[in-house]
Design an enzyme around this catalytic site. Structure first.
Site, PDB file in Angstrom:
ATOM      1  N   ARG A  89       0.453  71.842 128.217  1.00 43.79           N
ATOM      2  CA  ARG A  89       1.752  71.407 128.732  1.00 43.79           C
ATOM      3  C   ARG A  89       2.110  72.174 129.995  1.00 43.79           C
ATOM      4  O   ARG A  89       2.602  71.600 130.973  1.00 43.79           O
ATOM      5  CB  ARG A  89       2.828  71.619 127.673  1.00 43.79           C
ATOM      6  N   ARG A 152      11.402  48.957 124.467  1.00 46.50           N
ATOM      7  CA  ARG A 152      10.391  48.987 123.404  1.00 46.50           C
ATOM      8  C   ARG A 152      11.043  48.803 122.040  1.00 46.50           C
ATOM      9  O   ARG A 152      10.546  48.034 121.205  1.00 46.50           O
ATOM     10  CB  ARG A 152       9.627  50.315 123.465  1.00 46.50           C
ATOM     11  N   HIS A 176      12.812  62.042 126.814  1.00 49.58           N
ATOM     12  CA  HIS A 176      11.766  61.023 126.837  1.00 49.58           C
ATOM     13  C   HIS A 176      10.511  61.607 126.191  1.00 49.58           C
ATOM     14  O   HIS A 176       9.617  62.110 126.856  1.00 49.58           O
ATOM     15  CB  HIS A 176      11.484  60.612 128.282  1.00 49.58           C
TER      16      HIS A 176
END
Length: 319
Positions: A89, A152, A176
């Site tokens: 990350r 979605r 998100h």
């Protein structure tokens, strides 16, 4: 009336699709920027040649020079790299923070008054970094996430219930990522809440739970199927909806990663996070809506995850 100018920073799959949609919706002239030599120019020429066929009459140009962003009304940023196997990350954050620094400086020097939409991931921290480096005011910068995540959610609900997706209103808040919060309380089908549909037996609770889970991992599902690359049609459509609301002063209320002030949703500091947001010619205005206690708890988890990313970014910047 002078034509609007839309600058797209990043000419990959999302950038190219953004350009095509901007032309089809006749939003304005398009500048397609990328650091890759020739690539934005080739895509721009290809897109320009669709205009006689589509019956639109706008200019499209490709460039490697930030000076061509001058006086843009809207800038949509997709530049950056996706996370690759073996990449941590922090590796991804470090690379994309540097990208946001370069892009932010390009915006600051050439179009500081533009309305800026960030699509680069990890979204909530990238829009924060983009504002830091560009100096764009709070009301003129926003991240695209919730519009896509909500689309979605709506798609999966419509498919499950076998109804038109146009009849489904559903919203997603928070960061998100895996901690996003699909709002089952305020989401509805033709005005009938999801909770009511569950009570009436028209939607099983376990199916709703599965849809919520699928929404949270919606991007990953597409990545797994494509094997190389990620979603770009729906992300581009979401970005264009946001840009259109600004350019045409539609005042649409869309779930976006806006700068939410301390005090709203229990925040103890200003933070970019996904909430219902009005987008008008004046920019963005986060709106506080009533959510259930359970959703508020989930939102706090999501907020904490975004804060953790901010801390990681701050540590990278301090090195």
């Amino acid at each position: 009336m002078a034509r609007k100018k839309i600058a797209l920073v990043g000419a990959g799959n999302i950038g190219g699709t953004l350009a095509h949609l901007a032309l089809l919706k006749q939003l304005g002239d398009v500048v397609l920027f990328d650091i890759a030599q020739g690539m934005p120019n080739g895509k721009a020429l290809d897109l320009l040649q669709t205009c006689p066929i589509e019956g639109v009459d706008f200019k499209v140009r490709g460039t490697n020079d930030y000076k061509d962003l001058e006086n843009s009304d809207v800038v949509i940023v997709t530049a950056g790299v996706p996370r690759k196997p073996g990449m941590s990350r922090d590796d991804l954050l470090g690379i994309n923070i540097k990208v946001m620094q370069t892009v932010g400086e390009g915006i600051k020097h050439n179009c500081p008054n533009a309305f800026v939409i960030c699509i680069t991931n990890p979204l909530d921290i990238m829009v924060n970094m983009l504002q830091k480096f560009s100096g764009v005011p709070d009301n003129k910068i926003v991240g695209m996430a919730g519009v896509l995540d909500s689309a979605r959610f709506r798609t999966f609900l419509a498919d499950e219930l076998n109804v038109s997706v146009q009849q489904v209103q559903a919203y997603v808040m928070g960061g998100h990522g895996d901690t996003m919060v699909p709002l089952t309380k305020m989401s509805n089908v033709a005005g009938v809440s999801l909770e009511q549909l569950v009570k009436e037996g028209k939607l099983k609770q376990e199916r709703l739970d599965a849809i919520v889970s699928r929404t949270r991992s919606g991007g990953g599902e597409i990545v797994a199927l494509l094997k190389t690359g990620s979603a770009y049609y729906a992300p581009a459509a979401a970005g264009i909806q946001m840009a259109e609301s600004f350019l045409k002063d539609k005042k649409m209320i869309l779930p976006c990663a806006a700068k939410v002030k301390a005090g709203m949703y229990g925040l103890d500091e200003d933070l970019f996070v996904g909430v219902p947001t009005e987008i008008s010619a004046n920019g963005v205005r986060p709106i506080e809506v009533e959510i259930s206690d359970k959703e508020r708890e989930q939102l706090q988890v999501s907020i904490n995850a975004v804060k953790d990313l901010n801390k990681a970014a701050a540590e990278i910047l301090a090195k």
